[in-house]
Structure formats: structure tokens, C-alpha cells
Design a protein around this motif. Structure first.
Motif, PDB file in Angstrom:
ATOM      1  N   LEU A   1      34.991  37.618  52.195  1.00 24.51           N
ATOM      2  CA  LEU A   1      34.843  38.127  50.843  1.00 24.51           C
ATOM      3  C   LEU A   1      36.191  38.008  50.153  1.00 24.51           C
ATOM      4  O   LEU A   1      37.224  38.364  50.728  1.00 24.51           O
ATOM      5  N   SER A   2      36.184  37.501  48.935  1.00 22.84           N
ATOM      6  CA  SER A   2      37.407  37.314  48.167  1.00 22.84           C
ATOM      7  C   SER A   2      37.451  38.313  47.026  1.00 22.84           C
ATOM      8  O   SER A   2      36.433  38.577  46.379  1.00 22.84           O
ATOM      9  N   VAL A   3      38.644  38.859  46.772  1.00 25.10           N
ATOM     10  CA  VAL A   3      38.826  39.854  45.722  1.00 25.10           C
ATOM     11  C   VAL A   3      39.955  39.411  44.798  1.00 25.10           C
ATOM     12  O   VAL A   3      41.083  39.194  45.242  1.00 25.10           O
TER      13      VAL A   3
ATOM     14  N   ILE B   1      38.396  39.980  54.573  1.00 20.89           N
ATOM     15  CA  ILE B   1      38.608  39.999  53.117  1.00 20.89           C
ATOM     16  C   ILE B   1      39.894  39.253  52.811  1.00 20.89           C
ATOM     17  O   ILE B   1      40.897  39.408  53.515  1.00 20.89           O
ATOM     18  N   VAL B   2      39.861  38.456  51.764  1.00 18.86           N
ATOM     19  CA  VAL B   2      41.088  37.851  51.237  1.00 18.86           C
ATOM     20  C   VAL B   2      41.291  38.437  49.841  1.00 18.86           C
ATOM     21  O   VAL B   2      40.378  38.482  49.025  1.00 18.86           O
TER      22      VAL B   2
ATOM     23  N   ASP C   1      49.269  47.965  47.849  1.00 21.17           N
ATOM     24  CA  ASP C   1      48.756  49.330  48.046  1.00 21.17           C
ATOM     25  C   ASP C   1      47.233  49.315  48.148  1.00 21.17           C
ATOM     26  O   ASP C   1      46.649  50.001  48.991  1.00 21.17           O
ATOM     27  N   PHE C   2      46.601  48.528  47.296  1.00 17.71           N
ATOM     28  CA  PHE C   2      45.136  48.447  47.307  1.00 17.71           C
ATOM     29  C   PHE C   2      44.637  47.830  48.607  1.00 17.71           C
ATOM     30  O   PHE C   2      43.587  48.225  49.123  1.00 17.71           O
ATOM     31  N   ALA C   3      45.376  46.889  49.166  1.00 17.94           N
ATOM     32  CA  ALA C   3      44.982  46.258  50.436  1.00 17.94           C
ATOM     33  C   ALA C   3      44.853  47.299  51.539  1.00 17.94           C
ATOM     34  O   ALA C   3      43.924  47.246  52.359  1.00 17.94           O
ATOM     35  N   VAL C   4      45.747  48.268  51.560  1.00 17.67           N
ATOM     36  CA  VAL C   4      45.694  49.338  52.559  1.00 17.67           C
ATOM     37  C   VAL C   4      44.437  50.179  52.365  1.00 17.67           C
ATOM     38  O   VAL C   4      43.700  50.470  53.317  1.00 17.67           O
TER      39      VAL C   4
ATOM     40  N   GLU D   1      43.580  40.018  54.244  1.00 20.63           N
ATOM     41  CA  GLU D   1      44.688  39.063  54.179  1.00 20.63           C
ATOM     42  C   GLU D   1      45.034  38.797  52.723  1.00 20.63           C
ATOM     43  O   GLU D   1      44.153  38.676  51.871  1.00 20.63           O
ATOM     44  N   LEU D   2      46.322  38.719  52.438  1.00 23.43           N
ATOM     45  CA  LEU D   2      46.780  38.452  51.073  1.00 23.43           C
ATOM     46  C   LEU D   2      46.950  36.952  50.874  1.00 23.43           C
ATOM     47  O   LEU D   2      47.459  36.259  51.751  1.00 23.43           O
ATOM     48  N   GLN D   3      46.523  36.468  49.706  1.00 26.84           N
ATOM     49  CA  GLN D   3      46.597  35.045  49.367  1.00 26.84           C
ATOM     50  C   GLN D   3      47.270  34.903  48.011  1.00 26.84           C
ATOM     51  O   GLN D   3      46.848  35.534  47.039  1.00 26.84           O
ATOM     52  N   ASP D   4      48.302  34.089  47.938  1.00 26.91           N
ATOM     53  CA  ASP D   4      48.988  33.810  46.679  1.00 26.91           C
ATOM     54  C   ASP D   4      47.951  33.376  45.640  1.00 26.91           C
ATOM     55  O   ASP D   4      47.151  32.483  45.881  1.00 26.91           O
ATOM     56  N   GLU D   5      47.957  34.045  44.503  1.00 23.56           N
ATOM     57  CA  GLU D   5      46.965  33.718  43.478  1.00 23.56           C
ATOM     58  C   GLU D   5      47.579  33.175  42.189  1.00 23.56           C
ATOM     59  O   GLU D   5      46.948  33.188  41.139  1.00 23.56           O
ATOM     60  N   ARG D   6      48.798  32.663  42.288  1.00 16.28           N
ATOM     61  CA  ARG D   6      49.430  32.118  41.080  1.00 16.28           C
ATOM     62  C   ARG D   6      48.538  31.073  40.427  1.00 16.28           C
ATOM     63  O   ARG D   6      48.012  30.189  41.099  1.00 16.28           O
ATOM     64  N   CYS D   7      48.359  31.214  39.140  1.00 15.36           N
ATOM     65  CA  CYS D   7      47.622  30.265  38.284  1.00 15.36           C
ATOM     66  C   CYS D   7      46.106  30.260  38.481  1.00 15.36           C
ATOM     67  O   CYS D   7      45.422  29.438  37.881  1.00 15.36           O
TER      68      CYS D   7
END
Length: 139
Positions: free
Chosen positions: A4-6, A55-56, A76-79, A90-96
Motif C-alpha cells: 500500500l502506498s501513501v 506500506i510505502v 512522525d506519521f510513519a511511526v 518504508e519511506l520512499q523519496d517522493e520528489r517531483c
């Protein structure tokens, strides 16, 4: 794996999901919620409905790669999201990604209220597609 992507936003948060084979990423919805705890609960319900296994979460970095207030808020929201869902986040760079989403919507001539309603879920799809490419290249 169903991921799931957020695309987290202060007011609107886009959600997307991929199939178990990680081939197709599809938009799911946009959640309008400003309270992080409530938003995480709503996302947890969607995770259960979709059978998400992880989740990404898009991490908004500045163009120079640094992180500002928005990135701290996402961390903070990831926690909170992990606590509510029990899933790996997992965090994914979302630039652009939002800029790209607007570009896609230009091509499909999506305008006005319809555009505002879907742009965040399209951005979530782009985050998920980037993440799937990253996973393929990493393996």
C-alpha cells in the motif's frame, strides 16, 4: 507482495496499492483528514481490505536532498502508521511526484474538481511505481 502506498498530505492523503506480483499499481482513494491518528486508523482499514503486507510512505525531500518540516512530519506519521497497522513502513523519496501526477492529468485532460480529487492518489501510484522499481533493482 501487496504494498500500500501513501502520499501523505496535511489535508488530503492519496492511497494506491499494487497486486501481489508487484506489476500493477492502482489508485485507491484520497482521504481527507488532518488528524494523524484518525488518518492512520483509516489507512489501517484499507490495509486490511486490500490485504496489504507492507506500506510505502512518500518522503518529501527538498530538491537538494535535505529534509525540512514536511519530512519530519512524515517520519512522525510513519511511526503512528506502523503502530496502527503493525506493518513495516518504508519511506520512499517522493520528489517531483505531484508535479508528475499533474503532468499525467494534463495528458488525460483532467481538470477542475475532478483533478483536485485524484491528484494525490495518482501521486501515490507514482511513489509505489518508483518503490517497485527500486525493489526490483535491489534484488
Amino acid at each position: 507482495m501487496v504494498i500500500l502506498s501513501v502520499d501523505y498530505g496535511r489535508v488530503r492523503t492519496g492511497i494506491a496499492v499494487c497486486d501481489k506480483n508487484e506489476i500493477i499499481a492502482s489508485p485507491v482513494t484520497v482521504i481527507k483528514e488532518v488528524r494523524q491518528e484518525v488518518l492512520a486508523e483509516k489507512i489501517a482499514v484499507i490495509c486490511n481490505e486490500k490485504g496489504a503486507e507492507s506500506i510505502v510512505l512518500g518522503l518529501p525531500k527538498n530538491m537538494d536532498g535535505s529534509e525540512g518540516d514536511s519530512a519530519r512530519s512524515v517520519r512522525d506519521f510513519a511511526v503512528i502508521l506502523h503502530e496502527k497497522t503493525g506493518l513495516f513502513v518504508e519511506l520512499q523519496d517522493e520528489r517531483c511526484t505531484t508535479v508528475s501526477a499533474h503532468g499525467y492529468l494534463n495528458v488525460t485532460d483532467t481538470r477542475g474538481k475532478k483533478r483536485k480529487d485524484v491528484v494525490d492518489s495518482v501521486a501515490a501510484v507514482i511513489i509505489l511505481e518508483d518503490h517497485i522499481r527500486y525493489r526490483r533493482n535491489k534484488l
